[in-house]
Design an enzyme around this catalytic site. Structure first.
Site, mmCIF file in Angstrom:
data_model
loop_
_atom_site.group_PDB
_atom_site.id
_atom_site.type_symbol
_atom_site.label_atom_id
_atom_site.label_comp_id
_atom_site.label_asym_id
_atom_site.label_seq_id
_atom_site.Cartn_x
_atom_site.Cartn_y
_atom_site.Cartn_z
ATOM 1 N NE ARG A 139 -2.700 -3.687 6.194
ATOM 2 C CZ ARG A 139 -1.901 -4.483 5.124
ATOM 3 N NH1 ARG A 139 -2.356 -5.063 4.294
ATOM 4 N NH2 ARG A 139 -0.607 -4.712 5.487
ATOM 5 C CG ASP B 249 2.574 -6.137 7.831
ATOM 6 O OD1 ASP B 249 2.068 -5.724 6.890
ATOM 7 O OD2 ASP B 249 1.986 -6.806 8.737
ATOM 8 N N GLY B 250 4.056 -6.619 4.763
ATOM 9 C CA GLY B 250 4.166 -7.564 3.817
ATOM 10 C C GLY B 250 5.324 -7.281 3.186
ATOM 11 N NE ARG C 145 -1.178 -5.043 -0.718
ATOM 12 C CZ ARG C 145 -1.947 -4.011 -0.574
ATOM 13 N NH1 ARG C 145 -2.629 -3.277 -1.263
ATOM 14 N NH2 ARG C 145 -1.565 -3.085 0.459
ATOM 15 C CG ASP D 270 0.404 -2.012 10.064
ATOM 16 O OD1 ASP D 270 1.509 -1.272 9.763
ATOM 17 O OD2 ASP D 270 -0.260 -2.563 9.646
ATOM 18 C CB THR E 259 2.306 1.328 6.173
ATOM 19 O OG1 THR E 259 0.931 1.114 6.555
ATOM 20 C CG2 THR E 259 2.998 1.026 7.554
ATOM 21 N N GLY F 56 -11.585 15.135 18.558
ATOM 22 C CA GLY F 56 -12.559 15.296 19.613
ATOM 23 C C GLY F 56 -13.775 14.455 19.608
ATOM 24 C CG ASP G 39 -2.212 0.599 7.658
ATOM 25 O OD1 ASP G 39 -3.041 1.486 7.289
ATOM 26 O OD2 ASP G 39 -2.033 -0.579 6.868
ATOM 27 C CG MET H 37 -8.249 3.147 4.987
ATOM 28 S SD MET H 37 -7.265 3.469 3.732
ATOM 29 C CE MET H 37 -8.095 3.177 2.412
ATOM 30 N N GLY I 120 0.925 -1.247 -0.084
ATOM 31 C CA GLY I 120 -0.020 -0.078 0.020
ATOM 32 C C GLY I 120 0.848 1.200 0.053
ATOM 33 N NE ARG J 106 -2.752 3.417 0.347
ATOM 34 C CZ ARG J 106 -3.288 2.265 -0.364
ATOM 35 N NH1 ARG J 106 -4.037 1.323 0.626
ATOM 36 N NH2 ARG J 106 -3.099 1.603 -1.333
HETATM 37 P P1 ADP Z 1 2.257 -3.833 2.596
HETATM 38 O O1 ADP Z 1 3.876 -3.828 2.466
HETATM 39 O O2 ADP Z 1 1.651 -2.457 2.719
HETATM 40 O O3 ADP Z 1 1.768 -4.765 4.224
HETATM 41 P P2 ADP Z 1 1.233 -6.219 1.335
HETATM 42 O O4 ADP Z 1 0.930 -7.030 2.467
HETATM 43 O O5 ADP Z 1 0.311 -6.393 0.274
HETATM 44 O O6 ADP Z 1 1.544 -4.730 1.422
HETATM 45 O O7 ADP Z 1 2.898 -6.837 0.968
HETATM 46 C C1 ADP Z 1 3.308 -6.214 -0.436
HETATM 47 C C2 ADP Z 1 4.142 -7.282 -1.291
HETATM 48 O O8 ADP Z 1 5.087 -7.862 -0.366
HETATM 49 C C3 ADP Z 1 3.310 -8.503 -1.465
HETATM 50 O O9 ADP Z 1 2.466 -8.058 -2.586
HETATM 51 C C4 ADP Z 1 4.238 -9.630 -1.851
HETATM 52 O O10 ADP Z 1 4.791 -9.218 -3.277
HETATM 53 C C5 ADP Z 1 5.313 -9.293 -0.755
HETATM 54 N N1 ADP Z 1 5.186 -10.197 0.407
HETATM 55 C C6 ADP Z 1 4.158 -10.260 1.425
HETATM 56 N N2 ADP Z 1 4.246 -11.129 2.169
HETATM 57 C C7 ADP Z 1 5.560 -11.895 1.756
HETATM 58 C C8 ADP Z 1 5.923 -13.022 2.117
HETATM 59 N N3 ADP Z 1 5.651 -13.826 3.118
HETATM 60 N N4 ADP Z 1 6.977 -13.781 1.401
HETATM 61 C C9 ADP Z 1 7.473 -12.695 0.404
HETATM 62 N N5 ADP Z 1 7.053 -11.454 -0.404
HETATM 63 C C10 ADP Z 1 6.246 -11.335 0.552
#
Ligand code: ADP
Length: 322
Positions: A174, A106-107, A75, A132, A128, A188, A130, A172, A14, A255
Protein backbone atom coordinates in the site's frame (compact mmCIF):
# COMPACT_ATOMS: atom_id res chain seq x y z
CA UNK A 1 -10.92 -6.06 33.97
CA UNK A 2 -12.03 -7.37 37.36
CA UNK A 3 -14.57 -10.13 36.88
CA UNK A 4 -13.98 -10.32 33.11
CA UNK A 5 -15.55 -13.53 31.85
CA UNK A 6 -16.04 -13.40 28.10
CA UNK A 7 -14.00 -11.90 25.30
CA UNK A 8 -14.32 -11.92 21.52
CA UNK A 9 -11.78 -12.01 18.72
CA UNK A 10 -12.06 -11.03 15.06
CA UNK A 11 -9.84 -10.62 12.02
CA UNK A 12 -10.53 -7.76 9.62
CA UNK A 13 -9.34 -6.06 6.46
CA UNK A 14 -6.63 -7.56 4.27
CA UNK A 15 -5.63 -10.99 5.57
CA UNK A 16 -2.06 -11.78 6.52
CA UNK A 17 -0.13 -14.99 7.21
CA UNK A 18 0.14 -15.26 10.98
CA UNK A 19 -3.44 -14.26 11.75
CA UNK A 20 -4.17 -17.91 12.63
CA UNK A 21 -1.38 -18.21 15.21
CA UNK A 22 -2.60 -14.88 16.64
CA UNK A 23 -6.17 -16.22 16.98
CA UNK A 24 -4.77 -19.40 18.55
CA UNK A 25 -2.81 -17.36 21.09
CA UNK A 26 -5.85 -15.25 22.01
CA UNK A 27 -8.04 -18.31 22.48
CA UNK A 28 -5.54 -20.40 24.42
CA UNK A 29 -4.33 -17.55 26.62
CA UNK A 30 -7.92 -16.63 27.44
CA UNK A 31 -8.86 -20.22 28.29
CA UNK A 32 -5.67 -20.51 30.35
CA UNK A 33 -7.05 -17.62 32.41
CA UNK A 34 -10.48 -19.29 32.58
CA UNK A 35 -12.19 -16.88 30.22
CA UNK A 36 -14.71 -17.86 27.56
CA UNK A 37 -13.74 -16.82 24.04
CA UNK A 38 -16.03 -16.08 21.10
CA UNK A 39 -14.95 -15.91 17.49
CA UNK A 40 -16.58 -13.27 15.32
CA UNK A 41 -16.67 -14.61 11.76
CA UNK A 42 -16.21 -12.32 8.76
CA UNK A 43 -14.75 -9.23 10.43
CA UNK A 44 -17.06 -6.30 11.20
CA UNK A 45 -19.69 -7.70 8.79
CA UNK A 46 -20.02 -10.74 11.04
CA UNK A 47 -20.07 -8.50 14.08
CA UNK A 48 -23.06 -6.54 12.77
CA UNK A 49 -24.96 -9.68 11.74
CA UNK A 50 -24.06 -11.59 14.90
CA UNK A 51 -22.01 -14.35 13.26
CA UNK A 52 -20.44 -15.17 16.61
CA UNK A 53 -19.53 -18.63 17.94
CA UNK A 54 -17.83 -19.92 21.05
CA UNK A 55 -14.30 -21.18 20.51
CA UNK A 56 -12.74 -24.03 22.47
CA UNK A 57 -9.14 -25.21 22.81
CA UNK A 58 -9.70 -27.62 19.92
CA UNK A 59 -11.19 -24.91 17.67
CA UNK A 60 -7.70 -23.53 17.17
CA UNK A 61 -5.88 -26.86 16.94
CA UNK A 62 -3.81 -27.51 13.84
CA UNK A 63 -3.91 -23.92 12.58
CA UNK A 64 -0.57 -22.51 13.77
CA UNK A 65 1.05 -23.27 10.42
CA UNK A 66 -1.81 -22.22 8.15
CA UNK A 67 -2.01 -18.97 6.18
CA UNK A 68 -5.23 -16.96 5.96
CA UNK A 69 -7.63 -16.73 8.88
CA UNK A 70 -10.07 -19.36 10.16
CA UNK A 71 -12.33 -16.49 11.26
CA UNK A 72 -12.39 -15.13 7.69
CA UNK A 73 -12.06 -11.46 6.97
CA UNK A 74 -14.10 -8.79 5.25
CA UNK A 75 -14.27 -5.17 4.33
CA UNK A 76 -17.45 -3.66 5.76
CA UNK A 77 -18.54 -0.18 4.75
CA UNK A 78 -21.53 -0.26 7.09
CA UNK A 79 -19.20 -0.41 10.08
CA UNK A 80 -17.94 3.07 9.27
CA UNK A 81 -21.37 4.39 10.35
CA UNK A 82 -22.47 5.01 13.94
CA UNK A 83 -25.52 2.76 13.39
CA UNK A 84 -23.30 -0.11 12.21
CA UNK A 85 -21.03 0.30 15.19
CA UNK A 86 -23.98 0.41 17.62
CA UNK A 87 -25.39 -2.77 16.07
CA UNK A 88 -21.98 -4.40 16.59
CA UNK A 89 -21.91 -3.38 20.25
CA UNK A 90 -25.46 -4.73 20.73
CA UNK A 91 -24.41 -8.08 19.27
CA UNK A 92 -21.39 -8.26 21.58
CA UNK A 93 -23.53 -7.40 24.60
CA UNK A 94 -26.18 -9.96 23.59
CA UNK A 95 -23.46 -12.62 23.80
CA UNK A 96 -22.20 -11.27 27.13
CA UNK A 97 -18.86 -10.31 25.57
CA UNK A 98 -17.04 -7.60 27.51
CA UNK A 99 -13.85 -7.04 25.52
CA UNK A 100 -12.76 -7.56 21.90
CA UNK A 101 -9.41 -8.34 20.28
CA UNK A 102 -9.21 -6.95 16.73
CA UNK A 103 -6.50 -8.40 14.52
CA UNK A 104 -5.97 -6.35 11.36
CA UNK A 105 -4.50 -3.31 9.70
CA UNK A 106 -5.02 0.40 10.22
CA UNK A 107 -8.58 0.37 8.84
CA UNK A 108 -9.49 -2.34 11.33
CA UNK A 109 -7.86 -0.26 14.08
CA UNK A 110 -10.18 2.62 13.16
CA UNK A 111 -13.12 0.29 13.73
CA UNK A 112 -11.65 -0.74 17.11
CA UNK A 113 -11.10 2.91 17.95
CA UNK A 114 -14.74 3.70 17.14
CA UNK A 115 -15.96 0.91 19.46
CA UNK A 116 -13.61 2.04 22.22
CA UNK A 117 -14.83 5.63 21.93
CA UNK A 118 -18.36 4.33 22.39
CA UNK A 119 -17.38 2.59 25.60
CA UNK A 120 -16.61 -0.93 24.37
CA UNK A 121 -13.02 -1.98 25.23
CA UNK A 122 -11.00 -3.23 22.26
CA UNK A 123 -7.35 -4.14 21.86
CA UNK A 124 -5.72 -3.96 18.42
CA UNK A 125 -3.20 -6.56 17.22
CA UNK A 126 -1.25 -5.50 14.10
CA UNK A 127 -1.89 -8.04 11.34
CA UNK A 128 -0.92 -6.91 7.84
CA UNK A 129 1.82 -7.74 5.34
CA UNK A 130 2.33 -4.00 4.75
CA UNK A 131 4.19 -3.28 8.03
CA UNK A 132 2.49 0.10 8.07
CA UNK A 133 1.07 0.29 11.60
CA UNK A 134 2.55 2.97 13.84
CA UNK A 135 3.84 1.81 17.23
CA UNK A 136 5.31 -1.52 16.20
CA UNK A 137 8.52 -2.32 14.36
CA UNK A 138 6.94 -5.36 12.77
CA UNK A 139 3.40 -6.39 11.92
CA UNK A 140 2.23 -10.00 11.78
CA UNK A 141 2.57 -11.27 8.20
CA UNK A 142 5.32 -8.95 7.05
CA UNK A 143 8.11 -11.50 7.49
CA UNK A 144 6.21 -14.24 5.65
CA UNK A 145 5.35 -11.92 2.75
CA UNK A 146 8.96 -10.77 2.65
CA UNK A 147 10.17 -14.36 2.33
CA UNK A 148 7.62 -15.01 -0.42
CA UNK A 149 8.92 -12.00 -2.33
CA UNK A 150 12.55 -13.03 -1.89
CA UNK A 151 11.76 -16.51 -3.15
CA UNK A 152 10.17 -14.95 -6.25
CA UNK A 153 13.10 -12.56 -6.77
CA UNK A 154 15.60 -15.43 -6.56
CA UNK A 155 13.67 -17.34 -9.21
CA UNK A 156 13.31 -14.31 -11.46
CA UNK A 157 17.04 -13.67 -11.07
CA UNK A 158 17.75 -17.10 -12.57
CA UNK A 159 15.82 -16.34 -15.73
CA UNK A 160 17.04 -12.74 -15.83
CA UNK A 161 20.62 -14.06 -15.94
CA UNK A 162 19.89 -16.52 -18.73
CA UNK A 163 18.33 -13.91 -20.95
CA UNK A 164 20.27 -10.78 -19.98
CA UNK A 165 17.17 -8.85 -19.10
CA UNK A 166 16.09 -6.12 -16.76
CA UNK A 167 13.30 -7.29 -14.52
CA UNK A 168 10.86 -5.02 -12.74
CA UNK A 169 9.10 -6.64 -9.82
CA UNK A 170 6.04 -4.93 -8.37
CA UNK A 171 5.37 -5.74 -4.73
CA UNK A 172 2.53 -4.89 -2.35
CA UNK A 173 2.70 -2.60 0.68
CA UNK A 174 0.00 0.00 0.00
CA UNK A 175 1.46 3.40 0.92
CA UNK A 176 4.43 1.91 2.76
CA UNK A 177 7.71 0.93 1.13
CA UNK A 178 8.83 -1.57 3.80
CA UNK A 179 8.09 -4.74 1.85
CA UNK A 180 9.81 -3.41 -1.29
CA UNK A 181 12.78 -2.11 0.68
CA UNK A 182 13.45 -5.22 2.75
CA UNK A 183 12.83 -7.50 -0.23
CA UNK A 184 15.03 -5.37 -2.45
CA UNK A 185 17.89 -5.35 0.03
CA UNK A 186 17.72 -9.07 0.78
CA UNK A 187 17.11 -9.96 -2.87
CA UNK A 188 20.07 -7.90 -4.05
CA UNK A 189 18.02 -5.57 -6.25
CA UNK A 190 19.94 -2.89 -8.15
CA UNK A 191 17.19 -0.33 -7.63
CA UNK A 192 14.37 -0.07 -5.12
CA UNK A 193 11.51 2.37 -5.59
CA UNK A 194 9.55 3.27 -2.47
CA UNK A 195 6.82 5.86 -1.95
CA UNK A 196 8.80 7.52 0.85
CA UNK A 197 11.60 8.63 -1.53
CA UNK A 198 11.45 10.30 -4.94
CA UNK A 199 13.24 8.53 -7.76
CA UNK A 200 15.27 10.01 -10.59
CA UNK A 201 14.87 8.17 -13.91
CA UNK A 202 18.11 9.62 -15.30
CA UNK A 203 20.05 8.34 -12.32
CA UNK A 204 18.47 4.87 -12.65
CA UNK A 205 19.21 4.78 -16.40
CA UNK A 206 22.83 5.85 -15.84
CA UNK A 207 23.30 3.22 -13.19
CA UNK A 208 21.88 0.51 -15.47
CA UNK A 209 24.11 1.55 -18.35
CA UNK A 210 27.21 1.61 -16.14
CA UNK A 211 26.40 -1.87 -14.88
CA UNK A 212 25.96 -3.03 -18.45
CA UNK A 213 29.30 -1.55 -19.45
CA UNK A 214 31.12 -3.45 -16.73
CA UNK A 215 29.58 -6.69 -17.98
CA UNK A 216 26.54 -6.98 -15.77
CA UNK A 217 24.06 -9.18 -17.58
CA UNK A 218 20.85 -8.47 -15.75
CA UNK A 219 19.17 -6.11 -13.33
CA UNK A 220 16.44 -6.44 -10.77
CA UNK A 221 14.32 -3.42 -9.95
CA UNK A 222 11.79 -3.65 -7.12
CA UNK A 223 8.86 -1.22 -7.30
CA UNK A 224 6.49 -0.70 -4.36
CA UNK A 225 2.86 -0.56 -5.47
CA UNK A 226 2.62 2.79 -3.65
CA UNK A 227 4.98 4.35 -6.22
CA UNK A 228 3.29 3.26 -9.45
CA UNK A 229 2.48 0.06 -11.29
CA UNK A 230 5.39 -2.04 -12.48
CA UNK A 231 4.04 -1.86 -16.04
CA UNK A 232 3.97 1.94 -15.95
CA UNK A 233 7.53 2.10 -14.64
CA UNK A 234 8.66 -0.49 -17.21
CA UNK A 235 7.38 1.69 -20.07
CA UNK A 236 9.19 4.74 -18.74
CA UNK A 237 12.39 2.78 -18.26
CA UNK A 238 12.28 1.36 -21.80
CA UNK A 239 11.83 4.87 -23.16
CA UNK A 240 14.81 6.09 -21.13
CA UNK A 241 17.20 3.19 -21.84
CA UNK A 242 16.05 0.99 -24.72
CA UNK A 243 16.80 -1.98 -22.47
CA UNK A 244 14.73 -5.12 -22.87
CA UNK A 245 12.55 -5.18 -19.74
CA UNK A 246 10.06 -7.61 -18.28
CA UNK A 247 7.55 -6.92 -15.54
CA UNK A 248 6.38 -9.31 -12.83
CA UNK A 249 3.48 -8.29 -10.62
CA UNK A 250 3.61 -10.63 -7.64
CA UNK A 251 0.05 -9.90 -6.50
CA UNK A 252 -1.83 -11.96 -3.96
CA UNK A 253 0.69 -14.76 -3.56
CA UNK A 254 2.27 -12.28 -1.13
CA UNK A 255 -0.74 -12.58 1.15
CA UNK A 256 -0.74 -16.36 1.41
CA UNK A 257 1.43 -19.20 2.62
CA UNK A 258 2.43 -20.81 5.86
CA UNK A 259 3.59 -18.17 8.35
CA UNK A 260 7.33 -18.09 9.06
CA UNK A 261 8.64 -18.97 12.52
CA UNK A 262 9.18 -15.25 13.15
CA UNK A 263 5.55 -14.44 12.37
CA UNK A 264 4.29 -17.36 14.48
CA UNK A 265 6.30 -16.21 17.50
CA UNK A 266 5.29 -12.59 16.99
CA UNK A 267 1.62 -13.53 16.60
CA UNK A 268 1.73 -15.72 19.71
CA UNK A 269 3.32 -12.98 21.82
CA UNK A 270 1.07 -10.17 20.59
CA UNK A 271 -2.15 -12.22 20.74
CA UNK A 272 -1.43 -13.31 24.31
CA UNK A 273 -0.50 -9.77 25.36
CA UNK A 274 -3.80 -8.46 24.01
CA UNK A 275 -5.67 -10.85 26.33
CA UNK A 276 -3.51 -9.78 29.28
CA UNK A 277 -4.41 -6.15 28.64
CA UNK A 278 -8.13 -6.93 28.68
CA UNK A 279 -7.59 -8.89 31.92
CA UNK A 280 -5.80 -5.85 33.36
CA UNK A 281 -8.82 -3.73 32.43
CA UNK A 282 -6.93 -1.85 29.73
CA UNK A 283 -9.18 -1.41 26.71
CA UNK A 284 -8.50 1.03 23.91
CA UNK A 285 -4.92 -0.17 23.51
CA UNK A 286 -2.90 -1.57 20.63
CA UNK A 287 0.00 -3.96 21.08
CA UNK A 288 3.29 -3.95 19.25
CA UNK A 289 6.93 -4.88 19.39
CA UNK A 290 9.85 -2.47 19.77
CA UNK A 291 13.43 -3.74 20.07
CA UNK A 292 12.04 -7.21 20.73
CA UNK A 293 9.99 -6.04 23.70
CA UNK A 294 6.21 -6.04 23.84
CA UNK A 295 4.69 -2.58 24.06
CA UNK A 296 1.17 -1.22 24.18
CA UNK A 297 -0.15 2.22 23.49
CA UNK A 298 -3.36 4.15 23.18
CA UNK A 299 -5.13 3.07 19.99
CA UNK A 300 -6.72 6.47 19.52
CA UNK A 301 -3.46 8.33 19.83
CA UNK A 302 -1.61 5.74 17.67
CA UNK A 303 -3.86 6.33 14.69
CA UNK A 304 -2.86 9.97 14.71
CA UNK A 305 0.76 8.98 14.18
CA UNK A 306 2.38 7.82 10.97
CA UNK A 307 4.41 4.72 10.40
CA UNK A 308 7.98 5.60 9.42
CA UNK A 309 10.20 3.49 7.27
CA UNK A 310 13.83 2.97 8.32
CA UNK A 311 15.67 5.25 5.91
CA UNK A 312 19.06 3.91 7.05
CA UNK A 313 18.15 0.62 5.39
CA UNK A 314 17.27 2.52 2.22
CA UNK A 315 20.63 4.30 2.27
CA UNK A 316 22.40 1.00 2.83
CA UNK A 317 20.57 -0.61 -0.10
CA UNK A 318 21.81 2.21 -2.32
CA UNK A 319 25.38 1.85 -1.09
CA UNK A 320 25.38 -1.89 -1.70
CA UNK A 321 23.92 -1.73 -5.19
CA UNK A 322 26.46 0.55 -6.88
P1 ADP B 1 -7.02 -3.03 6.97
O1 ADP B 1 -7.52 -3.30 8.35
O2 ADP B 1 -6.25 -4.17 6.40
O3 ADP B 1 -6.31 -1.70 6.89
P2 ADP B 1 -9.37 -1.79 5.67
O4 ADP B 1 -8.75 -0.45 5.57
O5 ADP B 1 -10.17 -2.30 4.54
O6 ADP B 1 -8.30 -2.94 5.99
O7 ADP B 1 -10.31 -1.78 6.98
C1 ADP B 1 -11.00 -2.95 7.39
C2 ADP B 1 -12.37 -2.60 7.89
O8 ADP B 1 -12.28 -1.78 9.07
C3 ADP B 1 -13.24 -1.79 6.96
O9 ADP B 1 -13.85 -2.55 5.97
C4 ADP B 1 -14.27 -1.21 7.91
O10 ADP B 1 -15.25 -2.18 8.24
C5 ADP B 1 -13.43 -0.94 9.16
N1 ADP B 1 -13.05 0.48 9.18
C6 ADP B 1 -12.13 1.11 8.40
N2 ADP B 1 -12.11 2.44 8.66
C7 ADP B 1 -13.03 2.66 9.63
C8 ADP B 1 -13.48 3.82 10.35
N3 ADP B 1 -12.97 5.04 10.09
N4 ADP B 1 -14.45 3.65 11.28
C9 ADP B 1 -14.96 2.43 11.54
N5 ADP B 1 -14.59 1.31 10.91
C10 ADP B 1 -13.63 1.40 9.96
Amino acid sequence: MIGLKKIGVLTSGGDAPGMNPAIRAVVRKAIFHELEVYGVYGGYTGLISGNIKKLELGSVGDIIHRGGTILHSARCLEFKTKEGQQQGIEQLKAHGIEGLVVIGGDGSYRGAKALTEQGFPCVGVPGTIDNDIPGTEFTIGFDTALNTVIDAIDKIRDTATSHERTFIIEVMGRDAGDLALWAGLSGGAETILIPEEKYDMNEIATRLRKGHERGKKHSIIVVAEGVCSGVEFGKKLEEATNFDTRVSVLGHIQRGGSPTAFDRVLASRLGARAVELLLEGKGGRAVGIEQNRLVDYDIIEALGRRHTLDLDIYKLSQELSI
